[in-house]
Design an enzyme around this catalytic site. Structure first.
Site, PDB file in Angstrom:
ATOM      1  N   GLY A  95       2.193   1.982  10.765  1.00 51.84           N
ATOM      2  CA  GLY A  95       3.100   3.115  10.635  1.00 51.84           C
ATOM      3  C   GLY A  95       3.770   3.515  11.942  1.00 51.84           C
ATOM      4  O   GLY A  95       4.395   4.569  12.038  1.00 51.84           O
ATOM      5  N   GLY A 131       2.713  -1.229   4.293  1.00 52.62           N
ATOM      6  CA  GLY A 131       2.759   0.198   3.980  1.00 52.62           C
ATOM      7  C   GLY A 131       4.194   0.637   3.757  1.00 52.62           C
ATOM      8  O   GLY A 131       4.749   0.500   2.664  1.00 52.62           O
ATOM      9  N   LYS A 133       0.100   4.223  -0.256  1.00 54.47           N
ATOM     10  CA  LYS A 133      -0.566   5.394   0.323  1.00 54.47           C
ATOM     11  C   LYS A 133      -0.310   6.613  -0.568  1.00 54.47           C
ATOM     12  O   LYS A 133      -0.223   6.485  -1.770  1.00 54.47           O
ATOM     13  CB  LYS A 133      -0.094   5.627   1.763  1.00 54.47           C
ATOM     14  CG  LYS A 133      -0.140   4.358   2.609  1.00 54.47           C
ATOM     15  CD  LYS A 133       0.012   4.650   4.067  1.00 54.47           C
ATOM     16  CE  LYS A 133       0.095   3.338   4.832  1.00 54.47           C
ATOM     17  NZ  LYS A 133      -0.017   3.497   6.257  1.00 54.47           N
ATOM     18  N   GLU A 168      -5.575  -5.285  10.341  1.00 56.30           N
ATOM     19  CA  GLU A 168      -4.561  -4.266  10.582  1.00 56.30           C
ATOM     20  C   GLU A 168      -4.857  -3.543  11.901  1.00 56.30           C
ATOM     21  O   GLU A 168      -5.648  -2.589  11.922  1.00 56.30           O
ATOM     22  CB  GLU A 168      -4.579  -3.236   9.447  1.00 56.30           C
ATOM     23  CG  GLU A 168      -4.278  -3.816   8.088  1.00 56.30           C
ATOM     24  CD  GLU A 168      -3.679  -2.761   7.167  1.00 56.30           C
ATOM     25  OE1 GLU A 168      -2.562  -3.005   6.689  1.00 56.30           O
ATOM     26  OE2 GLU A 168      -4.299  -1.713   6.964  1.00 56.30           O
ATOM     27  N   GLU A 175      -6.987   4.481   7.805  1.00 56.80           N
ATOM     28  CA  GLU A 175      -6.756   5.921   7.565  1.00 56.80           C
ATOM     29  C   GLU A 175      -7.967   6.546   6.885  1.00 56.80           C
ATOM     30  O   GLU A 175      -8.317   7.688   7.154  1.00 56.80           O
ATOM     31  CB  GLU A 175      -5.479   6.104   6.724  1.00 56.80           C
ATOM     32  CG  GLU A 175      -4.238   5.830   7.567  1.00 56.80           C
ATOM     33  CD  GLU A 175      -3.041   5.324   6.805  1.00 56.80           C
ATOM     34  OE1 GLU A 175      -3.025   5.388   5.559  1.00 56.80           O
ATOM     35  OE2 GLU A 175      -2.097   4.835   7.471  1.00 56.80           O
ATOM     36  N   ASN A 216       0.868  -1.175   0.000  1.00 58.11           N
ATOM     37  CA  ASN A 216       0.000   0.000   0.000  1.00 58.11           C
ATOM     38  C   ASN A 216       0.907   1.228   0.000  1.00 58.11           C
ATOM     39  O   ASN A 216       1.479   1.567   1.030  1.00 58.11           O
ATOM     40  CB  ASN A 216      -0.896  -0.031   1.249  1.00 58.11           C
ATOM     41  CG  ASN A 216      -1.721   1.231   1.396  1.00 58.11           C
ATOM     42  OD1 ASN A 216      -1.829   2.029   0.469  1.00 58.11           O
ATOM     43  ND2 ASN A 216      -2.302   1.409   2.573  1.00 58.11           N
ATOM     44  N   SER A 273       3.276  -2.440  10.330  1.00 59.79           N
ATOM     45  CA  SER A 273       4.732  -2.421  10.523  1.00 59.79           C
ATOM     46  C   SER A 273       5.392  -3.764  10.185  1.00 59.79           C
ATOM     47  O   SER A 273       6.344  -4.184  10.852  1.00 59.79           O
ATOM     48  CB  SER A 273       5.101  -1.977  11.945  1.00 59.79           C
ATOM     49  OG  SER A 273       4.617  -0.658  12.177  1.00 59.79           O
ATOM     50  N   HIS A 316      -9.555   0.963   4.649  1.00 58.46           N
ATOM     51  CA  HIS A 316      -8.304   1.173   5.389  1.00 58.46           C
ATOM     52  C   HIS A 316      -8.576   2.101   6.573  1.00 58.46           C
ATOM     53  O   HIS A 316      -9.376   3.024   6.469  1.00 58.46           O
ATOM     54  CB  HIS A 316      -7.244   1.771   4.455  1.00 58.46           C
ATOM     55  CG  HIS A 316      -5.884   1.755   5.060  1.00 58.46           C
ATOM     56  ND1 HIS A 316      -5.479   2.670   6.005  1.00 58.46           N
ATOM     57  CD2 HIS A 316      -4.837   0.907   4.882  1.00 58.46           C
ATOM     58  CE1 HIS A 316      -4.248   2.383   6.389  1.00 58.46           C
ATOM     59  NE2 HIS A 316      -3.829   1.317   5.718  1.00 58.46           N
TER      60      HIS A 316
HETATM   61  C1  PEP Z   1      -0.878  -0.074   5.996  1.00 55.71           C
HETATM   62  O1  PEP Z   1      -1.019   1.115   5.875  1.00 55.71           O
HETATM   63  O2  PEP Z   1      -1.705  -0.829   5.478  1.00 55.71           O
HETATM   64  C2  PEP Z   1       0.270  -0.554   6.754  1.00 55.71           C
HETATM   65  C3  PEP Z   1       0.253  -1.773   7.191  1.00 55.71           C
HETATM   66  O3  PEP Z   1       1.292   0.352   6.982  1.00 55.71           O
HETATM   67  P1  PEP Z   1       2.713   0.040   7.681  1.00 55.71           P
HETATM   68  O4  PEP Z   1       3.246  -1.225   7.071  1.00 55.71           O
HETATM   69  O5  PEP Z   1       3.563   1.225   7.335  1.00 55.71           O
HETATM   70  O6  PEP Z   1       2.456  -0.101   9.133  1.00 55.71           O
END
Ligand code: PEP
Length: 253
Positions: free
Chosen positions: A176, A237, A11, A170, A100, A9, A216, A98
């Site tokens: 993040g 991400g 973003k 998630e 966000e 992703n 992460s 998602h």
């Molecule tokens: C995401 O945004 O779907 C995600 C898992 O981000 P990150 O890997 O940066 O935590």
């Protein structure tokens, strides 16, 4: 056997030229190095999709996804992107719900249910995101919270429709932040999601659904997470913005 999926992703990162370079690197390395039973998906900014599509189109390993889609077929929805548009540029996946977008755009479970349904009707594979906040986890309500997200957005689908959905668990506190759910925490929730799906759609459907972990995930923690019996891949991400890190995760299986 469930599909193993590693989805990136991006973003709101990468200019067009940066995105095209990253996509080319991923495709070149993935074609040579990623095991044949692992599918890699690039979920790019919408404005990059058409051109990234040309880069992934001959790859057997890498496919394309959008990061969001409208619940409306078409019309006066300035700035939104329809499922037909996503499909028309050669994307086959779309992230829906998602955290966000739930947080900054106030997307509701009911709205997400309509998006999942329309995406399926148009032949796209939804990657449906669910997950709890730290506060909810600390209150011991994480399992009920995620079950409710599934119930309100997915449980009105038919079993056949549900079998085409990919789920991404998630935990918001891990996205993040550099904090990853432990492999036990991930497995506990993935198993609970599968049990909940089995209760509504039957064990056969539930056993066939890929449930990805996101939060992460990095080359140094991917192997342990992906080794869990109910973890069927990752939604990545930050680490998807570097081709070597992203592919290293895909090779962790
Ligand atoms: C995401 O945004 O779907 C995600 C898992 O981000 P990150 O890997 O940066 O935590």
């Amino acid at each position: 056997m469930r599909k193993k999926i590693i989805a990136g992703n991006w973003k709101m990162n990468k200019t067009l030229s940066e995105g095209l370079s990253l996509a080319s690197e991923v495709v070149n390395i993935a074609n040579d190095e990623v095991p044949a039973d692992v599918s890699v998906v690039l979920c790019t900014p919408a404005i990059h999709l058409a051109q990234v599509s040309a880069i992934v189109k001959d790859s057997e390993t890498v496919s394309l996804g959008a990061q969001n889609v409208s619940e409306h077929e078409s019309g006066a929805y300035t700035g939104d992107i329809s499922a037909d548009m996503v499909k028309s540029v050669g994307a086959s996946f779309v992230i829906i719900g998602h955290s966000e977008r739930r947080e900054y755009h106030f997307e509701t479970n009911a709205q997400l249910a309509a998006r999942v349904k329309l995406a399926l009707d148009k032949g796209l594979t939804p990657i449906f995101c669910c997950g709890e906040s730290l506060e909810t986890r600390e209150a011991g309500e994480h399992v009920d919270f995620v079950n409710n997200q599934l119930k309100e957005s997915l449980f009105d689908l038919s079993a056949e429709e549900m079998s085409k959905v990919v789920i991404a668990y998630e935990p918001i506190w891990a996205i993040g932040t550099g904090i990853t759910a432990s492999s036990d925490q991930a497995q506990e929730m993935h198993k609970s999601i599968r049990t909940s799906l089995a209760g509504n759609f039957g064990a056969e459907v539930a056993d066939g659904i890929s449930i990805l972990y996101g939060g992460s995930m990095k080359p140094d923690n991917a192997q342990e997470l992906l080794a869990q019996p109910d973890v069927d891949g990752g939604l990545i991400g930050g680490a998807s913005l570097k081709s070597r890190d992203f592919i290293a995760i895909a090779k962790s299986y």
